[in-house]
Write an enzyme that holds these catalytic residues in place. Structure first.
Site, PDB file in Angstrom:
ATOM      1  N   LYS A  34     -24.003 -13.395 114.437  1.00 46.28           N
ATOM      2  CA  LYS A  34     -22.574 -13.107 114.279  1.00 46.28           C
ATOM      3  C   LYS A  34     -21.807 -14.419 114.192  1.00 46.28           C
ATOM      4  O   LYS A  34     -21.930 -15.274 115.062  1.00 46.28           O
ATOM      5  CB  LYS A  34     -22.049 -12.300 115.465  1.00 46.28           C
ATOM      6  CG  LYS A  34     -20.581 -11.939 115.323  1.00 46.28           C
ATOM      7  CD  LYS A  34     -20.071 -11.122 116.491  1.00 46.28           C
ATOM      8  CE  LYS A  34     -19.597 -11.958 117.648  1.00 46.28           C
ATOM      9  NZ  LYS A  34     -18.376 -12.716 117.427  1.00 46.28           N
ATOM     10  N   ASP A  62     -17.682 -11.700 111.535  1.00 45.34           N
ATOM     11  CA  ASP A  62     -16.723 -11.150 112.509  1.00 45.34           C
ATOM     12  C   ASP A  62     -15.330 -11.747 112.237  1.00 45.34           C
ATOM     13  O   ASP A  62     -14.807 -12.523 113.028  1.00 45.34           O
ATOM     14  CB  ASP A  62     -17.218 -11.497 113.920  1.00 45.34           C
ATOM     15  CG  ASP A  62     -16.379 -10.876 115.021  1.00 45.34           C
ATOM     16  OD1 ASP A  62     -15.597  -9.941 114.735  1.00 45.34           O
ATOM     17  OD2 ASP A  62     -16.502 -11.339 116.173  1.00 45.34           O
ATOM     18  N   LYS A  64     -12.652  -9.794 111.703  1.00 43.76           N
ATOM     19  CA  LYS A  64     -11.659  -8.844 112.250  1.00 43.76           C
ATOM     20  C   LYS A  64     -10.391  -8.780 111.407  1.00 43.76           C
ATOM     21  O   LYS A  64      -9.293  -9.099 111.865  1.00 43.76           O
ATOM     22  CB  LYS A  64     -11.297  -9.205 113.692  1.00 43.76           C
ATOM     23  CG  LYS A  64     -12.432  -9.048 114.692  1.00 43.76           C
ATOM     24  CD  LYS A  64     -11.912  -9.118 116.124  1.00 43.76           C
ATOM     25  CE  LYS A  64     -13.016  -9.072 117.154  1.00 43.76           C
ATOM     26  NZ  LYS A  64     -13.812 -10.306 117.219  1.00 43.76           N
ATOM     27  N   PHE A  65     -10.536  -8.314 110.165  1.00 48.18           N
ATOM     28  CA  PHE A  65      -9.374  -8.228 109.270  1.00 48.18           C
ATOM     29  C   PHE A  65      -8.330  -7.263 109.817  1.00 48.18           C
ATOM     30  O   PHE A  65      -8.649  -6.168 110.280  1.00 48.18           O
ATOM     31  CB  PHE A  65      -9.789  -7.731 107.884  1.00 48.18           C
ATOM     32  CG  PHE A  65     -10.720  -8.655 107.157  1.00 48.18           C
ATOM     33  CD1 PHE A  65     -10.745 -10.014 107.420  1.00 48.18           C
ATOM     34  CD2 PHE A  65     -11.566  -8.150 106.175  1.00 48.18           C
ATOM     35  CE1 PHE A  65     -11.595 -10.858 106.726  1.00 48.18           C
ATOM     36  CE2 PHE A  65     -12.421  -8.990 105.485  1.00 48.18           C
ATOM     37  CZ  PHE A  65     -12.438 -10.339 105.762  1.00 48.18           C
ATOM     38  N   HIS A  66      -7.081  -7.656 109.722  1.00 50.55           N
ATOM     39  CA  HIS A  66      -5.973  -6.811 110.173  1.00 50.55           C
ATOM     40  C   HIS A  66      -4.800  -7.105 109.243  1.00 50.55           C
ATOM     41  O   HIS A  66      -4.081  -8.094 109.425  1.00 50.55           O
ATOM     42  CB  HIS A  66      -5.611  -7.169 111.624  1.00 50.55           C
ATOM     43  CG  HIS A  66      -4.676  -6.183 112.256  1.00 50.55           C
ATOM     44  ND1 HIS A  66      -4.039  -6.410 113.441  1.00 50.55           N
ATOM     45  CD2 HIS A  66      -4.272  -4.955 111.862  1.00 50.55           C
ATOM     46  CE1 HIS A  66      -3.284  -5.377 113.755  1.00 50.55           C
ATOM     47  NE2 HIS A  66      -3.409  -4.480 112.804  1.00 50.55           N
ATOM     48  N   PRO A  69      -3.104  -2.665 103.264  1.00 47.55           N
ATOM     49  CA  PRO A  69      -4.245  -2.135 102.501  1.00 47.55           C
ATOM     50  C   PRO A  69      -4.635  -2.985 101.283  1.00 47.55           C
ATOM     51  O   PRO A  69      -5.823  -3.210 101.038  1.00 47.55           O
ATOM     52  CB  PRO A  69      -3.743  -0.745 102.064  1.00 47.55           C
ATOM     53  CG  PRO A  69      -2.816  -0.337 103.166  1.00 47.55           C
ATOM     54  CD  PRO A  69      -2.109  -1.610 103.583  1.00 47.55           C
ATOM     55  N   THR A 117     -11.958  -5.601 123.910  1.00 46.51           N
ATOM     56  CA  THR A 117     -12.362  -5.429 125.314  1.00 46.51           C
ATOM     57  C   THR A 117     -11.516  -6.286 126.259  1.00 46.51           C
ATOM     58  O   THR A 117     -11.518  -6.062 127.459  1.00 46.51           O
ATOM     59  CB  THR A 117     -13.860  -5.774 125.493  1.00 46.51           C
ATOM     60  OG1 THR A 117     -14.120  -6.983 124.801  1.00 46.51           O
ATOM     61  CG2 THR A 117     -14.740  -4.686 124.963  1.00 46.51           C
ATOM     62  N   ARG A 178     -24.461  -8.384 129.530  1.00 42.76           N
ATOM     63  CA  ARG A 178     -24.998  -9.490 130.332  1.00 42.76           C
ATOM     64  C   ARG A 178     -26.290  -9.071 131.020  1.00 42.76           C
ATOM     65  O   ARG A 178     -26.289  -8.090 131.787  1.00 42.76           O
ATOM     66  CB  ARG A 178     -24.011  -9.909 131.430  1.00 42.76           C
ATOM     67  CG  ARG A 178     -22.829 -10.709 130.946  1.00 42.76           C
ATOM     68  CD  ARG A 178     -23.279 -12.101 130.520  1.00 42.76           C
ATOM     69  NE  ARG A 178     -22.191 -12.871 129.984  1.00 42.76           N
ATOM     70  CZ  ARG A 178     -21.792 -12.865 128.706  1.00 42.76           C
ATOM     71  NH1 ARG A 178     -22.392 -12.107 127.822  1.00 42.76           N
ATOM     72  NH2 ARG A 178     -20.801 -13.642 128.310  1.00 42.76           N
ATOM     73  N   ARG A 208     -23.383 -16.327 124.845  1.00 42.87           N
ATOM     74  CA  ARG A 208     -23.713 -17.404 125.785  1.00 42.87           C
ATOM     75  C   ARG A 208     -24.975 -17.232 126.623  1.00 42.87           C
ATOM     76  O   ARG A 208     -25.672 -18.234 126.837  1.00 42.87           O
ATOM     77  CB  ARG A 208     -22.490 -17.674 126.683  1.00 42.87           C
ATOM     78  CG  ARG A 208     -21.377 -18.341 125.906  1.00 42.87           C
ATOM     79  CD  ARG A 208     -20.048 -18.203 126.601  1.00 42.87           C
ATOM     80  NE  ARG A 208     -19.600 -16.816 126.587  1.00 42.87           N
ATOM     81  CZ  ARG A 208     -18.475 -16.380 127.175  1.00 42.87           C
ATOM     82  NH1 ARG A 208     -17.720 -17.236 127.830  1.00 42.87           N
ATOM     83  NH2 ARG A 208     -18.120 -15.120 127.097  1.00 42.87           N
TER      84      ARG A 208
HETATM   85  O1  C5P Z   1     -20.919 -15.111 124.905  1.00 43.53           O
HETATM   86  P1  C5P Z   1     -20.680 -13.630 124.850  1.00 43.53           P
HETATM   87  O2  C5P Z   1     -21.945 -12.818 124.983  1.00 43.53           O
HETATM   88  O3  C5P Z   1     -19.597 -13.187 125.792  1.00 43.53           O
HETATM   89  O4  C5P Z   1     -20.149 -13.387 123.353  1.00 43.53           O
HETATM   90  C1  C5P Z   1     -19.677 -12.142 122.927  1.00 43.53           C
HETATM   91  C2  C5P Z   1     -19.190 -12.259 121.522  1.00 43.53           C
HETATM   92  O5  C5P Z   1     -18.636 -11.010 121.132  1.00 43.53           O
HETATM   93  C3  C5P Z   1     -18.086 -13.288 121.304  1.00 43.53           C
HETATM   94  O6  C5P Z   1     -18.293 -13.845 120.011  1.00 43.53           O
HETATM   95  C4  C5P Z   1     -16.818 -12.505 121.347  1.00 43.53           C
HETATM   96  O7  C5P Z   1     -15.810 -13.061 120.546  1.00 43.53           O
HETATM   97  C5  C5P Z   1     -17.283 -11.174 120.753  1.00 43.53           C
HETATM   98  N1  C5P Z   1     -16.481 -10.032 121.141  1.00 43.53           N
HETATM   99  C6  C5P Z   1     -16.271  -9.641 122.445  1.00 43.53           C
HETATM  100  N2  C5P Z   1     -15.510  -8.538 122.722  1.00 43.53           N
HETATM  101  C7  C5P Z   1     -14.963  -7.834 121.717  1.00 43.53           C
HETATM  102  C8  C5P Z   1     -15.164  -8.219 120.389  1.00 43.53           C
HETATM  103  C9  C5P Z   1     -15.945  -9.320 120.127  1.00 43.53           C
HETATM  104  O8  C5P Z   1     -16.776 -10.266 123.359  1.00 43.53           O
HETATM  105  N3  C5P Z   1     -14.272  -6.751 121.973  1.00 43.53           N
END
Ligand code: C5P
Length: 234
Positions: A34, A62, A64-66, A69, A117, A178, A208
């Site tokens: 990603k 990723d 994330k287009f916003h 139309p 999130t 995680r 990470r």
């Molecule tokens: O390092 P980590 O596992 O937290 O990375 C999660 C990835 O998912 C990051 O690139 C973050 O921008 C992305 N992401 C997220 N929550 C969302 C959408 C995307 O953590 N709702």
């Protein structure tokens, strides 16, 4: 589904020199990487995509287009020429924008981002005037009617979404994951890889814990091996 498709590695770095060794060592274990706003903005989208394709990886764009139309249609056409595996639009762009993205996505999969999130109940109420659960569901239904291939959502939204028959066919891609051996960092209410898959996630976005693993795990390869091992028997 192949185990290699279950994990998507988030390459949250700002240049290709940092991305290169990660793609090289992780490609035997995962198909898709990603790339988000940091790398796309720092380096340039076509260069980033070309680089990952040349290294043998697939791309989740990723961006994330916003937008309106017409602009979403044009951006989706541009994305389709890059031949990425998947890209995303915010469901809050509206159904017409998502329909335009579907019509112009080419061979790529289109995902709709529901509620970020990072937004808690209070922020969601402030912005949308309703709870997270009801807004996520409404966005998901709009996205499904527009014809998207999948949703980006929190693992904690999956039980809510899976109650709806009309959403069952959609891919559910979940960040906020995680392993027990990794720090939650800024992610709130995380699920383990096993929990997220058991809850109904199609694929997990993990950054990470793999790209900067804790000291006792030592390397990204050891981290991805442990994660694949955790979900391999499900
Ligand atoms: O390092 P980590 O596992 O937290 O990375 C999660 C990835 O998912 C990051 O690139 C973050 O921008 C992305 N992401 C997220 N929550 C969302 C959408 C995307 O953590 N709702």
């Amino acid at each position: 589904m192949e185990l290699k498709d279950r994990i998507i590695v988030a390459l949250d770095v700002d240049n290709l020199e940092k991305a290169k060794p990660l793609v090289e060592i992780l490609s035997p274990y995962v198909h898709c990487f990603k790339v988000g706003l940091e790398l796309l903005t720092s380096v340039g989208a076509p260069q980033v995509v070309k680089f990952i394709h040349q290294a043998g990886g697939q791309v989740f764009f990723d961006g994330k287009f916003h937008d309106i139309p017409n602009t979403i249609a044009a951006a989706s056409r541009a994305i389709s020429r890059l031949e990425v595996k998947m890209f995303n639009v915010h469901a809050s762009s509206g159904k017409e924008a998502m329909i335009n993205a579907v019509q112009n996505k080419g061979n790529s999969k289109l995902l709709a981002v529901t509620i970020l999130t990072a937004l808690d109940e209070e922020s969601c109420n402030h912005i949308y005037g309703v709870s997270v659960a009801s807004k996520v569901r409404q966005f998901a239904l709009d996205a499904s009617e527009a014809g998207v291939d999948g949703l980006v959502c929190s693992p904690k939204d999956l039980s809510n979404l899976l109650q709806d028959e009309s959403l069952k066919h959609l891919m559910k891609i979940t960040p906020g994951v995680r392993p027990t051996w990794a720090d939650a960092q800024d992610q709130k209410r995380v699920f383990t890889p096993r929990e997220a898959i058991l809850a109904g996630a199609t694929s997990l976005v993990i950054g990470r814990p793999i790209t900067r693993p804790p000291r006792e795990i030592k390397t990204p390869v050891e981290a991805i091996r442990r994660i694949l091992d955790e979900i391999s028997s499900i």
